[in-house]
Design a protein around this motif. Structure first.
Motif, PDB file in Angstrom:
ATOM      1  N   GLU A 157       0.855  -1.187   0.000  1.00  0.00           N
ATOM      2  CA  GLU A 157       0.000   0.000   0.000  1.00  0.00           C
ATOM      3  C   GLU A 157       0.885   1.228   0.000  1.00  0.00           C
ATOM      4  O   GLU A 157       1.935   1.252   0.642  1.00  0.00           O
ATOM      5  CB  GLU A 157      -0.918   0.021   1.227  1.00  0.00           C
ATOM      6  N   SER A 158       0.464   2.262  -0.721  1.00  0.00           N
ATOM      7  CA  SER A 158       1.291   3.470  -0.800  1.00  0.00           C
ATOM      8  C   SER A 158       1.299   4.238   0.512  1.00  0.00           C
ATOM      9  O   SER A 158       2.239   4.976   0.806  1.00  0.00           O
ATOM     10  CB  SER A 158       0.785   4.384  -1.930  1.00  0.00           C
ATOM     11  N   PHE A 215       5.746  -3.467  -7.230  1.00  0.00           N
ATOM     12  CA  PHE A 215       6.087  -2.834  -8.502  1.00  0.00           C
ATOM     13  C   PHE A 215       4.969  -1.946  -9.025  1.00  0.00           C
ATOM     14  O   PHE A 215       5.193  -1.081  -9.865  1.00  0.00           O
ATOM     15  CB  PHE A 215       6.429  -3.905  -9.546  1.00  0.00           C
ATOM     16  N   ASP A 216       3.765  -2.153  -8.527  1.00  0.00           N
ATOM     17  CA  ASP A 216       2.646  -1.328  -8.979  1.00  0.00           C
ATOM     18  C   ASP A 216       2.502  -0.043  -8.169  1.00  0.00           C
ATOM     19  O   ASP A 216       1.609   0.758  -8.421  1.00  0.00           O
ATOM     20  CB  ASP A 216       1.342  -2.126  -8.903  1.00  0.00           C
ATOM     21  N   LEU A 217       3.398   0.183  -7.190  1.00  0.00           N
ATOM     22  CA  LEU A 217       3.341   1.394  -6.380  1.00  0.00           C
ATOM     23  C   LEU A 217       4.314   2.429  -6.934  1.00  0.00           C
ATOM     24  O   LEU A 217       5.518   2.174  -7.014  1.00  0.00           O
ATOM     25  CB  LEU A 217       3.690   1.094  -4.924  1.00  0.00           C
ATOM     26  N   HIS A 265      17.512  -5.763  -1.725  1.00  0.00           N
ATOM     27  CA  HIS A 265      16.761  -5.409  -2.930  1.00  0.00           C
ATOM     28  C   HIS A 265      17.473  -4.255  -3.623  1.00  0.00           C
ATOM     29  O   HIS A 265      17.601  -3.183  -3.057  1.00  0.00           O
ATOM     30  CB  HIS A 265      15.334  -5.007  -2.548  1.00  0.00           C
ATOM     31  N   PRO A 266      17.964  -4.440  -4.847  1.00  0.00           N
ATOM     32  CA  PRO A 266      18.832  -3.443  -5.461  1.00  0.00           C
ATOM     33  C   PRO A 266      18.103  -2.259  -6.079  1.00  0.00           C
ATOM     34  O   PRO A 266      18.742  -1.369  -6.616  1.00  0.00           O
ATOM     35  CB  PRO A 266      19.545  -4.254  -6.549  1.00  0.00           C
ATOM     36  N   VAL A 267      16.769  -2.216  -6.026  1.00  0.00           N
ATOM     37  CA  VAL A 267      16.032  -1.149  -6.686  1.00  0.00           C
ATOM     38  C   VAL A 267      15.724  -0.037  -5.688  1.00  0.00           C
ATOM     39  O   VAL A 267      15.165  -0.297  -4.630  1.00  0.00           O
ATOM     40  CB  VAL A 267      14.719  -1.683  -7.286  1.00  0.00           C
ATOM     41  N   PRO A 268      16.094   1.202  -5.977  1.00  0.00           N
ATOM     42  CA  PRO A 268      15.748   2.291  -5.064  1.00  0.00           C
ATOM     43  C   PRO A 268      14.257   2.587  -5.119  1.00  0.00           C
ATOM     44  O   PRO A 268      13.582   2.268  -6.102  1.00  0.00           O
ATOM     45  CB  PRO A 268      16.561   3.468  -5.613  1.00  0.00           C
ATOM     46  N   TYR A 269      13.740   3.176  -4.045  1.00  0.00           N
ATOM     47  CA  TYR A 269      12.344   3.579  -4.061  1.00  0.00           C
ATOM     48  C   TYR A 269      12.133   4.613  -5.159  1.00  0.00           C
ATOM     49  O   TYR A 269      12.903   5.556  -5.298  1.00  0.00           O
ATOM     50  CB  TYR A 269      11.939   4.158  -2.712  1.00  0.00           C
ATOM     51  N   GLU A 270      11.090   4.408  -5.960  1.00  0.00           N
ATOM     52  CA  GLU A 270      10.821   5.325  -7.061  1.00  0.00           C
ATOM     53  C   GLU A 270      10.544   6.729  -6.540  1.00  0.00           C
ATOM     54  O   GLU A 270      11.060   7.720  -7.057  1.00  0.00           O
ATOM     55  CB  GLU A 270       9.621   4.814  -7.868  1.00  0.00           C
TER      56      GLU A 270
END
Length: 364
Positions: free
Chosen positions: A175-176, A197-199, A220-225
């Motif tokens: 949830e956002s 990924f949908d957030l 987890h290598p992806v930064p928060y969008e």
């Protein structure tokens, strides 16, 4: 004729010594024994009843229960037995459990809420199959500290007005805005938490929040969008890992201390399709984030963060600096190494608006 010696001789006996030790332990008051048992696994506390008849029901009076699935074969049966036969008139102050079975976890979670347990810790990190939801359908004002570790899908709970300390580790946030249902939350710690990924954005809404820790170094290598903070009373902010691609915050007038450790994580084999931002992008994101933190009084930067800022350090002279209330700037040195020359350009940039700030180089 020699006089008889008045000194009596004793023969050391292991059995006598063991019996003496048992007597000393048995002489302890119940309150002290219960306090000691609260620090060990509940299985061991239950087994202690064989040592003395007086201890047979002592485990039923424990205010703290600690369960570890690795110590038992029929773990769910043991949990059921303890929760059923403990003395219900004794308030349960804390429940800490490490397990892999989802149904047992749900049972313990609901038991803690129904019995108004103020401190709850659940660890399912050894379960690595898939994410499972955790829900609190009925609000509570009794839960004050909650630690959750493992593959959970964490969304919005019903209102938990008593919660002041929340730590999430390795969970997936689905949830956002998952935190506004904790109106009195004062400390929030997110460690290696994934965002669905949908957030497109993760919002941290906490009007009483004083300390926020976000760490995502290696899992987890992806930064928060996009990370948005609506935390007007925030005093301490700690960020380690990749800098969010976009960062927004309300006016953080009371912000006192900021710790930043910008480091790159290793991309796992099944995450090869994910592209990490390069160091240039991370530097731009970091400088943009500084503007949202401009009221900070103490800034602590890790060696990797200082190195990131020092890239193209000649261009730092052209950058305006947002910090105007800075009192202390701590450029943490690498282990067993002196402060590098490039640190001077970083310090010059960060002190543009606060020339009287004290510059330090102290380890974290």
């Amino acid at each position: 004729m020699k006089p008889k010696s008045t000194t009596r001789s004793y023969i050391y006996n292991d059995d006598d010594e063991h019996e003496h030790q048992q007597d000393r332990l048995s002489s302890l008051p119940d309150a002290l024994l219960i306090y000691i048992f609260s620090f060990i696994d509940t299985k061991l506390a239950l087994q202690s009843q064989i040592l003395s008849k007086r201890w047979v029901n002592l485990w039923t009076l424990l205010p703290v229960l600690n369960f570890d699935y690795s110590l038992l074969q029929r773990f769910d049966h043991f949990i059921h037995k303890v929760l059923t036969y403990r003395n219900a008139s004794i308030k349960l102050d804390a429940l800490n459990i490490k397990l892999t079975d989802y149904n047992t976890m749900a049972t313990v979670f609901n038991y803690a809420l129904v019995n108004r347990v103020p401190n709850l810790s659940i660890d399912t990190s050894d379960y690595l199959t898939k994410y499972r939801p955790i829900q609190c359908l009925n609000g509570t004002d009794s839960l004050r500290k909650f630690e959750l570790k493992g593959m959970f899908e964490f969304g919005r709970f019903s209102v938990c007005s008593g919660l002041v300390n929340l730590r999430l580790e390795r969970v997936k946030i689905v949830e956002s805005d998952p935190f506004s249902c904790f109106p009195n939350l004062k400390e929030l710690c997110l460690v290696n938490c994934k965002v669905g990924f949908d957030l497109a954005v993760l919002e941290v809404i906490g009007f009483e929040l004083l300390r926020l820790v976000i760490s995502s170094c290696f899992y987890h290598p992806v930064p928060y969008e996009k990370l948005v903070l609506l935390t007007p009373k925030l005093k301490v902010l700690e960020i380690s890992g990749l800098i969010p691609m976009s960062f927004e915050a309300c006016e953080l007038q009371g912000l006192d201390t900021v710790h930043i450790d910008c480091c790159f994580s290793f991309v796992r084999a099944f995450d090869r399709f994910v592209q990490q931002p390069d160091e240039g992008e991370q530097k731009v994101n970091l400088i943009k984030m500084f503007w949202c933190l401009r009221n900070a009084k103490c800034i602590h930067l890790s060696p990797s963060t200082v190195k990131l800022l020092s890239q193209s350090h000649d261009k730092l002279d052209e950058e305006p600096c947002p910090f105007v209330n800075l009192k202390v700037l701590n450029l943490i040195p690498p282990p067993n190494k002196p402060v590098g020359e490039l640190h001077s350009s970083v310090a010059t940039y960060l002190l543009k608006g606060s020339p009287r700030a004290v510059v330090k180089s102290l380890p974290r």
